[in-house]
Design a protein around this motif. Structure first.
Motif, PDB file in Angstrom:
ATOM      1  N   THR A 146       0.842  -1.193   0.000  1.00 54.06           N
ATOM      2  CA  THR A 146       0.000   0.000   0.000  1.00 54.06           C
ATOM      3  C   THR A 146       0.879   1.245   0.000  1.00 54.06           C
ATOM      4  O   THR A 146       1.858   1.310   0.734  1.00 54.06           O
ATOM      5  N   VAL A 181      -1.995   9.526  -9.832  1.00 52.60           N
ATOM      6  CA  VAL A 181      -2.074   8.201  -9.216  1.00 52.60           C
ATOM      7  C   VAL A 181      -2.572   7.157 -10.212  1.00 52.60           C
ATOM      8  O   VAL A 181      -2.277   5.974 -10.090  1.00 52.60           O
ATOM      9  N   ALA A 201      -1.349   3.352 -10.544  1.00 52.22           N
ATOM     10  CA  ALA A 201      -2.268   2.243 -10.266  1.00 52.22           C
ATOM     11  C   ALA A 201      -2.338   1.272 -11.442  1.00 52.22           C
ATOM     12  O   ALA A 201      -2.443   0.060 -11.262  1.00 52.22           O
ATOM     13  N   LYS A 202      -2.271   1.824 -12.664  1.00 54.41           N
ATOM     14  CA  LYS A 202      -2.313   0.937 -13.846  1.00 54.41           C
ATOM     15  C   LYS A 202      -1.028   0.127 -13.953  1.00 54.41           C
ATOM     16  O   LYS A 202      -1.038  -1.034 -14.347  1.00 54.41           O
ATOM     17  N   PRO A 250      -0.982  -3.099 -10.750  1.00 51.50           N
ATOM     18  CA  PRO A 250      -2.375  -3.444 -10.443  1.00 51.50           C
ATOM     19  C   PRO A 250      -2.550  -4.192  -9.115  1.00 51.50           C
ATOM     20  O   PRO A 250      -3.643  -4.194  -8.562  1.00 51.50           O
ATOM     21  N   HIS A 282      -0.984  -3.467  -6.364  1.00 49.34           N
ATOM     22  CA  HIS A 282      -0.611  -2.580  -5.274  1.00 49.34           C
ATOM     23  C   HIS A 282      -1.788  -1.636  -5.025  1.00 49.34           C
ATOM     24  O   HIS A 282      -2.487  -1.258  -5.952  1.00 49.34           O
ATOM     25  N   THR A 283      -2.031  -1.295  -3.774  1.00 56.91           N
ATOM     26  CA  THR A 283      -3.130  -0.370  -3.480  1.00 56.91           C
ATOM     27  C   THR A 283      -2.590   1.044  -3.268  1.00 56.91           C
ATOM     28  O   THR A 283      -1.582   1.228  -2.583  1.00 56.91           O
ATOM     29  N   TYR A 284      -3.243   2.002  -3.893  1.00 56.86           N
ATOM     30  CA  TYR A 284      -2.866   3.409  -3.722  1.00 56.86           C
ATOM     31  C   TYR A 284      -3.967   4.139  -2.969  1.00 56.86           C
ATOM     32  O   TYR A 284      -5.123   4.117  -3.378  1.00 56.86           O
ATOM     33  N   MET A 324     -11.554   6.439 -12.773  1.00 55.84           N
ATOM     34  CA  MET A 324     -11.430   5.115 -12.147  1.00 55.84           C
ATOM     35  C   MET A 324     -12.586   4.211 -12.573  1.00 55.84           C
ATOM     36  O   MET A 324     -12.399   3.038 -12.890  1.00 55.84           O
ATOM     37  N   ILE A 377     -10.596   0.851 -12.724  1.00 55.11           N
ATOM     38  CA  ILE A 377      -9.432   0.808 -11.834  1.00 55.11           C
ATOM     39  C   ILE A 377      -9.940   0.593 -10.408  1.00 55.11           C
ATOM     40  O   ILE A 377     -10.757   1.369  -9.917  1.00 55.11           O
ATOM     41  N   ASN A 390      -7.781  -0.344  -7.703  1.00 55.52           N
ATOM     42  CA  ASN A 390      -6.759  -0.320  -6.657  1.00 55.52           C
ATOM     43  C   ASN A 390      -6.404   1.096  -6.193  1.00 55.52           C
ATOM     44  O   ASN A 390      -5.301   1.348  -5.740  1.00 55.52           O
ATOM     45  N   ILE A 391      -7.350   2.021  -6.354  1.00 55.84           N
ATOM     46  CA  ILE A 391      -7.174   3.354  -5.765  1.00 55.84           C
ATOM     47  C   ILE A 391      -8.316   3.580  -4.785  1.00 55.84           C
ATOM     48  O   ILE A 391      -9.478   3.296  -5.091  1.00 55.84           O
TER      49      ILE A 391
END
Lengths: 330, 353, 72
Positions: free
Chosen positions: B74, B111, B115-116, B119, B121-123, B144, B149, B151-152
């Protein structure tokens, strides 16, 4: 070649690294002796300084860490009126560094040293764990001509403050690449020999010189006003600024007065020599945009102040940079 | 008339003492930078209100961001200003030095690329802001959703101005007029302050940020204050727009609709001031999947009991009246909200002291 | 709060962004909040266009001078 821990072992790999990159780039008779220490000629009053350089990215528009590591130390010598002569350099290289990058850095260092008239006479290399970073320490030696006495404590009422060019270019270059803002701003990293020597050789009674680096013009001048216990008043409208840097600061909520340079200096000279000094700086390399930005008066109650007379006639009191000077958006 | 005429008027003003508050951190900074306080009559006092969303975020919010930044896989992304705000124990900057994953960005949209690229990983975006910045997050959310998307997430500390201005007026702040925030008004329109000016009989001048715009805004505010009774009798508004290059009465209606779509009002805690009803904005329940747990981060751990930030923010005292100011409370060791951000009123007063 | 700066729209992409120039600084700014065309002067906040600029500062000051006459 990729740098590995073996290149820091002191064995064959280390020799290869030094021979291939540093000895080639810095080639000179003193260094080539490869002794434990350099023995060099010189006598008189010696100026000595050292500085360590870390910068991200390592290569940026207008220069790289190698050029920076020469400019920073050479300029520090010049600011005391010394003629820079010798440099030492210590490289701390993280494993994973590409030797091509290292070559470019060493080459820039050698070229800048040649430009600044200094020899790199001693060096050291260490390799540490990490991810491709380079850190450089340089120490410099110069000689101060007789009769030259330039110091932070010598600014006097009646002096004027000259700045050798636009503010903030280096800082804006570095920050631009970190913040996804593209621009044509280039770092101003440069050795300032020519303008300093022009002032000294032409009999300008230079009271103080200081290179404008981290913390920007405001930090430098506030420190000087404190050391000399004088009031320095700047004219906001005369501060030299590239429009691209002005808008870059506007985008990120930064103040150009606190943006660092690596090839600019301030000079405090008596008012009656201001025009002559300005003309000399402007004629020298890297000094075309030099201007007079402010005047020095008696300090109040024995302490120093830095003031700015603003465009609408207001007065703003400035302090040194607080914290890191991070961009603000919100 | 030219600018100098207005400057002279402000300089020579000799009527009753008046206190004007600006509630925008960029106004705080612009006023300090312009040096205008030393140009105008000493009878005109300029004070700084709670105009920096970063400084008024409670410590519980910073603590939560730090906790998220320490979670595996994260990264917390946010603006430079938020990095130095103290939480209960540490700031994000200090936490970063201890291994928390923190990135400074220029724009929330930065971000998306991260994030892309990663993928798995969390932002988490530290989404602070007032009315100006909230629409930026709606654009992020639009993208998003469009690009699927997932993971944001946003940890929001979003606030709106009218409730806190009302709170100041209700709690005895001595304010004769407000320099209304220019860029908030770009989004909301000058109408945003209409109800307040009517309710409290206090003039609001929507003002720009250049020194000249400041002169004219403050002049307009002073003249409105002087002619308050006449204006009221004529049924004229006490809210005027002195920033017409970008501010209209209605504001940016596209942005307003998007904010309405994604966010709903709720109570929010303001550092040093406590909870104020309807002064916050939160992601609507249908977008809860994008929320990193923004509700209930109310803990407001005041580091120093002697800190008088609340009084400074209310314009009741000047920074100089706080026993900590310039002594233990400095930009390098901020004790309260007003010293925390470079837009805070104590910070600016400290720099220009 | 709310650092925002006017720039000029140079290019409009079909990805929801526009290229905005600020005296030589180029920013890729989201354009979802405002209808814009190339050449427009726009106000950008945190990488997002939040309004078109209706008039330059000089013009604005002139219009304010006229408006403020009402008070004297």
């Amino acid at each position: 070649m990729i740098i590995t821990m073996a290149h820091g072992s002191g064995g064959a790999a280390t020799s290869e690294l030094i021979d291939e990159i540093f000895a080639k780039a810095f080639d000179n008779d003193v260094l080539n002796e490869m002794e434990d220490s350099a023995v060099v000629p010189g006598s008189g009053r010696i100026a000595v300084t050292t500085d360590s350089f870390v910068v991200t990215p390592l290569e940026y528009p207008g220069g790289n860490i190698g050029r920076l590591a020469v400019c920073g130390t050479v300029n520090d010598l010049l600011m005391r009126g010394a003629t820079p002569k010798y440099l030492t350099c210590g490289y701390i290289i993280q494993e994973g560094t590409d030797s091509e990058l290292l070559k470019r850095v060493a080459t820039a260092m050698a070229e800048t040293a040649a430009e600044a008239g200094v020899k790199i006479v001693a060096g050291d290399t260490k390799v540490i764990e990490g991810n491709g970073g380079i850190m450089i320490n340089t120490a410099g030696v110069g000689f101060v001509p007789d009769g030259v006495d330039i110091s932070a404590t010598k600014i006097a009422p009646g002096d004027v403050i000259l700045v050798s060019g636009n503010l903030g270019d280096h800082h804006a270059t570095i920050l631009g690449s970190r913040m996804n803002i593209t621009n044509s701003i280039e770092s101003d990293n440069a050795p300032l020999n020519e303008m300093v020597m022009a002032l000294l050789d032409n009999g300008i009674d230079v009271h103080c010189l200081r290179d404008v680096t981290r913390g920007g013009l405001a930090t430098v001048l506030k420190e000087l006003s404190d050391s000399s216990k004088v009031t320095i008043t700047l004219e906001e409208e005369s501060l030299p600024l590239n429009p691209a840097v002005r808008d870059f600061c506007g985008l990120l909520g930064l103040d150009p007065l606190y943006m660092g340079n690596e090839g600019k200096m301030i000079a405090a000279v008596p008012k009656d020599q201001a025009e002559a000094a300005l003309a000399l700086i402007r004629k020298a390399k890297y000094g075309e945009a030099a201007v007079l930005v402010g005047e020095v008066t008696e300090g109040v109650d024995g302490h120093g102040d830095l003031l700015v007379r603003t465009a609408i006639g207001g007065i703003r009191q400035l302090d040194v940079l607080q914290g890191e000077g991070l961009p603000r958006i919100c | 008339m030219e600018l100098q005429t207005y400057i002279e008027y402000l300089k020579n003003y000799d009527g009753p003492e008046v206190t004007f508050m600006e509630v925008c951190g960029s106004h705080t900074a612009a006023i300090a930078k312009s040096g205008i306080a030393r140009v105008i009559s000493p009878k005109i006092h300029l004070v700084s209100g709670p105009g920096c969303p970063v400084c008024v975020s409670p410590s519980g919010y910073v603590d939560r961001l730090i906790a998220l930044a320490k979670e595996p896989e994260t990264t917390v992304c946010t603006f430079g200003d938020l990095l130095r705000i103290p939480g209960t124990e540490y700031s994000l900057n200090e936490a970063k030095g201890q291994g928390a994953s923190v990135e400074m960005v220029y724009s929330p949209m930065d971000v998306i690329a991260l994030a892309k690229e990663h993928p798995d990983h969390t932002y988490v975006f530290g989404a602070v802001g007032f009315e100006t910045t909230v629409p930026v997050y709606t654009v992020l959310l639009d993208e998003m959703l469009r690009e699927h998307i997932t993971n944001i997430r946003l940890l929001t500390a979003l606030k709106v101005m009218p409730p806190v201005i009302g709170w100041l007026c209700d709690n005895g702040a001595h304010i004769d007029g407000f320099i209304a925030p220019g860029h908030v008004s770009v989004i909301t329109g000058s109408k945003h302050f209409e109800a307040l000016s009517r309710q409290y009989g206090i003039p609001f001048a929507v003002t720009g940020f250049s020194p000249k715009e400041l002169v004219l805004g403050i002049y307009g505010l002073l003249r409105m204050w002087e002619q308050k009774e006449e204006l009221r009798q004529q049924g004229d508004s006490l809210t005027k727009n002195f920033y017409p290059s970008v501010v209209t009465t209605e504001g940016n209606t596209i942005a307003q609709a998007k904010v309405e779509q994604y966010f709903e009002p709720g109570p929010a805690v303001w550092r040093g001031m406590g909870e104020i009803a309807d002064s916050g904005l939160y992601l609507r329940p249908e977008y809860a999947a994008y929320d990193a747990g923004s509700r209930g981060l109310d803990e407001d751990h005041k580091i120093n009991k002697a800190c008088r930030c609340d009084q400074v923010l209310m314009g009741k005292i000047s920074s100089y009246d706080c026993p900590l100011f310039g002594k233990v409370c400095t930009p390098l060791s901020p004790q309260g909200a007003c010293m925390v951000s470079s837009e805070g009123s104590c910070y600016q007063r400290y720099l220009n002291r | 709060m709310c650092v925002a700066l006017p720039g000029i729209v140079k290019e409009i992409g079909d990805d929801g962004y526009a290229t905005v120039d600020f005296s030589g600084n180029t920013v890729r700014a989201a354009r979802g909040l405002v209808d814009i065309k190339v050449g427009d002067h726009v106000l950008v906040h945190a990488g997002c266009i939040i309004q078109t600029v209706q008039q330059e500062e000089a013009e604005e000051l002139q219009s304010l001078f006229e408006e403020l006459q009402a008070f004297s």
